[in-house]
Design an enzyme around this catalytic site. Structure first.
Site, PDB file in Angstrom:
ATOM      1  N   CYS A 357       0.791  -1.233   0.000  1.00 33.16           N
ATOM      2  CA  CYS A 357       0.000   0.000   0.000  1.00 33.16           C
ATOM      3  C   CYS A 357       0.830   1.293   0.000  1.00 33.16           C
ATOM      4  O   CYS A 357       0.521   2.205  -0.781  1.00 33.16           O
ATOM      5  CB  CYS A 357      -1.012  -0.001   1.128  1.00 33.16           C
ATOM      6  SG  CYS A 357      -0.487  -0.755   2.662  1.00 33.16           S
ATOM      7  N   ARG A 386       7.370 -11.274   5.094  1.00 26.01           N
ATOM      8  CA  ARG A 386       7.119 -11.060   6.520  1.00 26.01           C
ATOM      9  C   ARG A 386       7.884 -12.116   7.303  1.00 26.01           C
ATOM     10  O   ARG A 386       7.871 -13.295   6.949  1.00 26.01           O
ATOM     11  CB  ARG A 386       5.621 -11.126   6.841  1.00 26.01           C
ATOM     12  CG  ARG A 386       4.850  -9.979   6.215  1.00 26.01           C
ATOM     13  CD  ARG A 386       3.378  -9.975   6.553  1.00 26.01           C
ATOM     14  NE  ARG A 386       2.677  -8.967   5.752  1.00 26.01           N
ATOM     15  CZ  ARG A 386       1.361  -8.836   5.693  1.00 26.01           C
ATOM     16  NH1 ARG A 386       0.585  -9.644   6.398  1.00 26.01           N
ATOM     17  NH2 ARG A 386       0.815  -7.904   4.935  1.00 26.01           N
ATOM     18  N   GLN A 404       0.723 -11.224  -3.238  1.00 29.82           N
ATOM     19  CA  GLN A 404      -0.675 -10.860  -3.045  1.00 29.82           C
ATOM     20  C   GLN A 404      -1.328 -10.484  -4.373  1.00 29.82           C
ATOM     21  O   GLN A 404      -0.686  -9.907  -5.243  1.00 29.82           O
ATOM     22  CB  GLN A 404      -0.786  -9.659  -2.099  1.00 29.82           C
ATOM     23  CG  GLN A 404      -0.294  -9.925  -0.686  1.00 29.82           C
ATOM     24  CD  GLN A 404      -0.354  -8.661   0.175  1.00 29.82           C
ATOM     25  OE1 GLN A 404       0.062  -7.594  -0.253  1.00 29.82           O
ATOM     26  NE2 GLN A 404      -0.873  -8.789   1.376  1.00 29.82           N
ATOM     27  N   ASP A 406      -3.061  -7.976  -4.974  1.00 28.64           N
ATOM     28  CA  ASP A 406      -3.346  -6.751  -4.236  1.00 28.64           C
ATOM     29  C   ASP A 406      -3.844  -5.650  -5.170  1.00 28.64           C
ATOM     30  O   ASP A 406      -3.448  -5.589  -6.336  1.00 28.64           O
ATOM     31  CB  ASP A 406      -2.049  -6.286  -3.561  1.00 28.64           C
ATOM     32  CG  ASP A 406      -2.314  -5.472  -2.316  1.00 28.64           C
ATOM     33  OD1 ASP A 406      -3.492  -5.304  -1.964  1.00 28.64           O
ATOM     34  OD2 ASP A 406      -1.338  -5.015  -1.705  1.00 28.64           O
ATOM     35  N   HIS A 408      -5.412  -1.293  -4.835  1.00 26.51           N
ATOM     36  CA  HIS A 408      -5.886  -0.160  -4.038  1.00 26.51           C
ATOM     37  C   HIS A 408      -6.714   0.750  -4.930  1.00 26.51           C
ATOM     38  O   HIS A 408      -6.283   1.115  -6.022  1.00 26.51           O
ATOM     39  CB  HIS A 408      -4.706   0.588  -3.419  1.00 26.51           C
ATOM     40  CG  HIS A 408      -3.950  -0.257  -2.432  1.00 26.51           C
ATOM     41  ND1 HIS A 408      -2.883  -1.040  -2.813  1.00 26.51           N
ATOM     42  CD2 HIS A 408      -4.148  -0.472  -1.109  1.00 26.51           C
ATOM     43  CE1 HIS A 408      -2.437  -1.695  -1.754  1.00 26.51           C
ATOM     44  NE2 HIS A 408      -3.184  -1.373  -0.713  1.00 26.51           N
ATOM     45  N   LYS A 493     -12.658  -3.284   8.067  1.00 21.57           N
ATOM     46  CA  LYS A 493     -12.508  -4.114   6.868  1.00 21.57           C
ATOM     47  C   LYS A 493     -13.619  -5.151   6.770  1.00 21.57           C
ATOM     48  O   LYS A 493     -14.127  -5.651   7.782  1.00 21.57           O
ATOM     49  CB  LYS A 493     -11.151  -4.813   6.857  1.00 21.57           C
ATOM     50  CG  LYS A 493     -10.879  -5.709   8.054  1.00 21.57           C
ATOM     51  CD  LYS A 493      -9.492  -6.364   7.958  1.00 21.57           C
ATOM     52  CE  LYS A 493      -9.188  -7.193   9.197  1.00 21.57           C
ATOM     53  NZ  LYS A 493      -7.902  -7.899   9.106  1.00 21.57           N
ATOM     54  N   HIS A 539      -8.170  -0.768   0.330  1.00 22.87           N
ATOM     55  CA  HIS A 539      -7.235  -1.877   0.184  1.00 22.87           C
ATOM     56  C   HIS A 539      -8.084  -3.117  -0.110  1.00 22.87           C
ATOM     57  O   HIS A 539      -8.991  -3.426   0.669  1.00 22.87           O
ATOM     58  CB  HIS A 539      -6.464  -2.131   1.480  1.00 22.87           C
ATOM     59  CG  HIS A 539      -5.778  -0.935   2.046  1.00 22.87           C
ATOM     60  ND1 HIS A 539      -4.408  -0.844   2.169  1.00 22.87           N
ATOM     61  CD2 HIS A 539      -6.266   0.233   2.573  1.00 22.87           C
ATOM     62  CE1 HIS A 539      -4.091   0.315   2.734  1.00 22.87           C
ATOM     63  NE2 HIS A 539      -5.198   0.978   2.985  1.00 22.87           N
TER      64      HIS A 539
END
Length: 666
Positions: A357, A386, A404, A406, A408, A493, A539
C-alpha cells in the site's frame, strides 16, 4: 432483605422466585425436560453456573445444547478440567497450569512428576479411561470464592509452583474463584462450568496428541507437556469431526503437492516455496485469469520496489505495528578490512516490503490528480516478505515470501459505496469460477489501538455496511456478522471467509476503507471545488496470496483441479506398442488445440499406468490400442469415474478443449 426476585424470561414472562434461588430452580419450575437439558444460564447477558444464586432481579436465558456455540465452549472447558483431574489422580505430583477451550477442543499444560518422563501418546488411552470414570461418577462442580492468600497457601503446600506463581500476581481486590470436582479435587478458575461432570458425554471426546510447551509461553521458563483433546456435545459431532480430520489429511496440500510434483520447501529458504514446473503452471493460469478479470474491471497494473526506506514505513504507521515481522537491512554496508561492526550505529535502514500500500500511494502522488481521474483502481501482483516465526510456518499456507493479488482503489466519498459493491460482485464471480459456492462476510470493526478520530471510524464502518447492503449480501445466506475490535489499525474491513468441500472456512478476501494512510503519506487530489482533498483508499484482495490460495484450491478439490488449472490436462497412454504412432498423433492434435498433454508409451501394463496417472490427478487419460488406432477413436478414462467412454478423436479433442477453456473465456 427482599424475600423474592423477579426473573424475566425470553418469552416475556416474569417468574417470582424466592430469594437465594438459582437458574436451576427456575428450570425445575418450568419442567423436568428443561431441568435435564439446561447446561448453564445467561443472566443479564453474562454466562453463569446453573447453581449460582441470583444477585437480584434478572433477565434469564437458559443455555441448552441448541445454543451450540455457548454449549461447546462450556463442555470443552469442562473436558479440560476433567483431563487435569485425571492426570493428577493417575500420577500424583503432576503439576497443572492452564487448560482453555479451543476452536474444536481443549488442552491442558501439565508438568510430569520428576519421577517419570514427560507424558507421551502412550499415556493417552489411560488418561481417557480415567476421564470417563470421572464423568461416570457425575461429580458436582461447585464454585467457591477464595482469598488470594488462601490460593497461594494451598498451591505452595501442594508443591504447585506454577499455580502459586500465578496466584501471587492476582489482584487482591478481585473476586477469586475455585471449582471443586466432588469433594476431592479443585482448580482455580473463573468459570462458568456445568452442574456436574455427568453432564458431559462419555463418547464425545478424544485425546489427540501431545506437544511441548513452555510455562507462560516463554522458552526461558520450564518446559511442560501440552495434552490436546477434541470435545463435542455428542458422539455424532465427534465422529463428524474425526471424519473431517481424516478427509483433511487425505487432502493435505503438502502430500498432494508431492504426488503431483508441484512444489517443495526446504531449510535453505525457510518459509519460501520452490515451485516446480507443474506447480508453476497452476500459478501462471491463476495469475492470467486474475489479470483478465482485473483488466475487464477497469484496473491498471503497476510494479513497485521490493526494498524501501524504513522512514516510509514509519510515516505510514506500519513500522510501529509490523517492525518485528519485517526483514530490515542497512542501506549501505561499509567496505572495511578491520574487525569493527559490520553496521554502524547511525546506519540508514531499508526494509523488504511486507505489504504494497505505501508504494501505491507514492505512485498516486506522481503528478496532480483530479477528481475526474477517480476512481483509480491500481493493482499489483506484489511479492512481499514477513518474518514469521519458524513454528508458525505451514506448508504453502503460511510462508515468509508471498505474492498478493493486491489492489488499491483511490476514490471519493461519493464513489466509495459503489466501488465496494462492484468489488463484492467481482469477488463473488471469481470464487464461483474457482469452485467455491459458499462464503461468509464479516465486518471487522475498530480496534482499541488505532489511528484516526471516532467520527472517521463511525463513517468508515457505516460506509462498509451500506456497501454490503447495496450488494444484497448483508443477509443470513452470507452469515453476515460484525466483529468488534478486529479491524486494522488504520481501517475497518470486510472479510470474506470461504467454505471448502469439507466444511472448513478460510479467510481470504478483504476490502478495507482507509482514510488514515493516504493522509499520513500526504496523498491528495483536486476536487470539483478546486481545493485539495485526501482520497479514500480501499485496500482490497480476492485471493489474498497466491501461495495460500493455491494450497486452499488443492485441498478443496483434493488435487482434482478444474481442467483449465490442471498442470497436465490429459495423458495419452498406450496398451500395446503397436499403437505408439497413433498415440503420438493424438497427442499432437491435443497440443495443437492448446491442451497440456503428455504421452505414456512405456512398456507397462495399462492398469499400472492408470494407477500412476490417477495418483498424479490427471483429469483425463486417453487410452489407445490397436483397435483405437484402426478406428480413429480413444477410450477416455476421466479421473474419479468408474467407466471409460469410447469417443472419436474429434469428439474427445472438442470435449477437452471446452473443459480446458478458463471460465471467463467461455
Amino acid at each position: 432483605m427482599t424475600e423474592h426476585v423477579n426473573i424475566s424470561l425470553p418469552d416475556g414472562t416474569v417468574r417470582e422466585m424466592p430469594a437465594g434461588s438459582t437458574p436451576a430452580d427456575v428450570a425445575a419450575a418450568i419442567g423436568p425436560g428443561l431441568t435435564k437439558a439446561a447446561l448453564a444460564a445467561r443472566i443479564n447477558g453474562e454466562i453463569r453456573d446453573l447453581n449460582r444464586p441470583f444477585d437480584g432481579d434478572a433477565e434469564l436465558a437458559l443455555i441448552t445444547a441448541r445454543d451450540e456455540a455457548d454449549a461447546l465452549e462450556l463442555v470443552r472447558h469442562d473436558y479440560a478440567h476433567v483431563l487435569a483431574e485425571a492426570v493428577q489422580t493417575l500420577w500424583p505430583g503432576t503439576q497443572i497450569t492452564f487448560g482453555p477451550a479451543t476452536e474444536d477442543g481443549f488442552y491442558y499444560d501439565v508438568k510430569a512428576p520428576d519421577s517419570r518422563a514427560p507424558f507421551s501418546l502412550d499415556d493417552l488411552p489411560m488418561i481417557e479411561e480415567r476421564m470417563r470414570e470421572i464423568i461416570r461418577a457425575d461429580k458436582p462442580l461447585r464454585r467457591e470464592v477464595w482469598s488470594r492468600q488462601q490460593l497461594i497457601d494451598k498451591w505452595e503446600a501442594e508443591g504447585e509452583v506454577f499455580k502459586a506463581e500465578w496466584a501471587r500476581e492476582l489482584p487482591e481486590d478481585e473476586e477469586l474463584t475455585v471449582y471443586w470436582s466432588g469433594d476431592d479435587w479443585l482448580d482455580m478458575c473463573r468459570g462458568p462450568h456445568l452442574a456436574s461432570t455427568g453432564k458431559l458425554d462419555l463418547q464425545a471426546f478424544k485425546l489427540m496428541r501431545v506437544a511441548g510447551a513452555y510455562w507462560r509461553g516463554d522458552q526461558k521458563n520450564a518446559q511442560l507437556t501440552r495434552i490436546y483433546g477434541t470435545g463435542w456435545l455428542n458422539k455424532k459431532q465427534l465422529d463428524e469431526h474425526l471424519h473431517r480430520l481424516e478427509e483433511a489429511a487425505k487432502r493435505d496440500h503438502r502430500k498432494i503437492g508431492r504426488e503431483m510434483d508441484l512444489f517443495h520447501l526446504q531449510e535453505e529458504a525457510h518459509g519460501s516455496v520452490f515451485w516446480h514446473p507443474n506447480g508453476y503452471i497452476i500459478w501462471r493460469e491463476l495469475e492470467a485469469y486474475m489479470r483478465r478479470r482485473l483488466d475487464a474491471g477497469g484496473y491498471v497494473e503497476v510494479k513497485t520496489p521490493q526494498v524501501m526506506d524504513a522512514r516510509q514505513w514509519e510515516k505510514s504507521g506500519h513500522w510501529g505495528k509490523y517492525r518485528e515481522n519485517m526483514f530490515v537491512i542497512p542501506d549501505e554496508v561499509p567496505n572495511t578490512e578491520d574487525e569493527g561492526p559490520l553496521v554502524s550505529d547511525d546506519a540508514e535502514w531499508m526494509a523488504l516490503k511486507p505489504m504494497n500500500c505505501p508504494a501505491h500511494v507514492l505512485i498516486f502522488k506522481q503528478g496532480i490528480t483530479s477528481y475526474r481521474d477517480l476512481p483509480l483502481r491500481m493493482a499489483e501482483f506484489g511479492c512481499c516478505h514477513r518474518n514469521e516465526p519458524h513454528g508458525a510456518l505451514h506448508g504453502i499456507m503460511r510462508v515468509r515470501q508471498f505474492t498478493q493479488d493486491d489492489a488499491h482503489i483511490f476514490c471519493t466519498e461519493d464513489q466509495l459505496v459503489d466501488e465496494v459493491r462492484k468489488f463484492c460482485d467481482l469477488l463473488d464471480s471469481v470464487y464461483k469460477d474457482l469452485g467455491f459456492e459458499e462464503y461468509a462476510i464479516k465486518l471487522a470493526l475498530r480496534p482499541d489501538k488505532r489511528f484516526g478520530s471516532d467520527e472517521m471510524w463511525d463513517q468508515a464502518e457505516q460506509e462498509l455496511r451500506d456497501a454490503v447492503k447495496a450488494s444484497g449480501r448483508a443477509t443470513e445466506a452470507f452469515c453476515w456478522e460484525e466483529l468488534p475490535g478486529e479491524g486494522a489499525f488504520y481501517a475497518p474491513k470486510l472479510e470474506f471467509h470461504l467454505t471448502d468441500a469439507i466444511g472448513r472456512t478460510w479467510q481470504v478476501g478483504t476490502v478495507q476503507s482507509d482514510r488514515v494512510i493516504p493522509a499520513r503519506l500526504e496523498a491528495s487530489y483536486v476536487g470539483e471545488d478546486g481545493e485539495k482533498h485526501v482520497p479514500i483508499m480501499l485496500h482490497r484482495a480476492i485471493l489474498g496470496t497466491f501461495e495460500r490460495f493455491i494450497g486452499i484450491l488443492i485441498e478443496h478439490h483434493a488435487g482434482r483441479l478444474p481442467v483449465w488449472l490442471a498442470p497436465v490436462q490429459a495423458v495419452v497412454a498406450t496398451i500395446v506398442s503397436d499403437a505408439d504412432d497413433y498415440a503420438t498423433q493424438v497427442a499432437e492434435k491435443l497440443k495443437a488445440a492448446g491442451i497440456r498433454v503428455e504421452n505414456d508409451l512405456r512398456n507397462e501394463k495399462i492398469n499400472y499406468k492408470v494407477r500412476e496417472h490417477s495418483l498424479a490427478k490427471v483429469p483425463h487419460l486417453f487410452v489407445v490400442g490397436k483397435r483405437e488406432a484402426d478406428e480413429g477413436t480413444v477410450a477416455v478414462r476421466t479421473l474419479g469415474e468408474q467407466h471409460q467412454k469410447v469417443m472419436s478423436l474429434g469428439e474427445a479433442v472438442a470435449m477437452l478443449t471446452a473443459e480446458a477453456t478458463p471460465p471467463d473465456l467461455r
